[in-house]
Design an enzyme around this catalytic site. Structure first.
Site, PDB file in Angstrom:
ATOM      1  N   ILE A  31       0.825  -1.210   0.000  1.00  0.00           N
ATOM      2  CA  ILE A  31       0.000   0.000   0.000  1.00  0.00           C
ATOM      3  C   ILE A  31       0.863   1.265   0.000  1.00  0.00           C
ATOM      4  CG2 ILE A  31      -0.236   0.352   2.509  1.00  0.00           C
ATOM      5  CD1 ILE A  31      -3.279   0.647   2.009  1.00  0.00           C
ATOM      6  N   VAL A  96       3.417  -5.509  10.604  1.00  0.00           N
ATOM      7  CA  VAL A  96       2.306  -6.444  10.422  1.00  0.00           C
ATOM      8  C   VAL A  96       2.815  -7.828  10.821  1.00  0.00           C
ATOM      9  CG1 VAL A  96       0.665  -7.471   8.822  1.00  0.00           C
ATOM     10  CG2 VAL A  96       1.309  -5.068   8.555  1.00  0.00           C
ATOM     11  N   HIS A 100       5.830 -12.045   6.031  1.00  0.00           N
ATOM     12  CA  HIS A 100       5.761 -11.561   4.653  1.00  0.00           C
ATOM     13  C   HIS A 100       7.153 -11.253   4.151  1.00  0.00           C
ATOM     14  CE1 HIS A 100       5.263  -8.137   7.425  1.00  0.00           C
ATOM     15  NE2 HIS A 100       5.932  -7.418   6.537  1.00  0.00           N
TER      16      HIS A 100
END
Ligand code: DGP
Length: 114
Positions: A31, A96, A100
């Site tokens: 994002i 987060v 990832h």
């Protein structure tokens, strides 16, 4: 994990620009891109961080890396070079808590090493 942003992206509850999906991993554009190509590749299974991996996760994470390599080729950044980052723990900048891999490339990168 009900309150995990990436679990919500995987389930479709939160919209994202998905670039790849199979039964084990999902990839979508960050994002807040730090490079012309900035893709996040995540396991569909919730794992908080690299620290929380168990031995059974080894093939999954191997697959995640293989998909990342394929995505780099698809994005046309294999030859020019790319950077893979797996921030692990708040002290390393992980925000987060769902494993990832950042795939960054395609131009100057703002994300420094160290
Ligand atoms: P890290 O700092 O390594 O935990 O990276 C988390 C990345 O996740 C960060 O670059 C921004 C990205 N991100 C956070 N929320 C969202 C979201 O809702 N959608 C997308 N596409 N990316 C997100």
């Amino acid at each position: 994990m009900t309150d995990c942003i990436f679990c919500k992206i995987i389930s479709g509850e939160i919209p994202s620009t998905n670039v790849y999906r199979d039964d084990q991993v999902t990839a979508f554009r960050d994002i807040n891109p730090a490079a012309p190509t900035h893709i996040l590749i995540v396991p569909n299974k919730h794992i908080d961080s690299v620290n929380m991996m168990i031995a059974d996760d080894e093939p999954l994470i191997g697959h995640l890396f293989f998909v990342t390599k394929e995505l780099a080729a698809k994005e046309g950044i294999s030859e020019g070079g790319y950077r893979l980052i797996a921030n692990t723990g708040a002290g390393a900048g992980q925000t987060v808590f769902h494993i990832h891999l950042h795939l960054l490339g395609g131009g100057p990168m703002k994300h420094p090493m160290g």
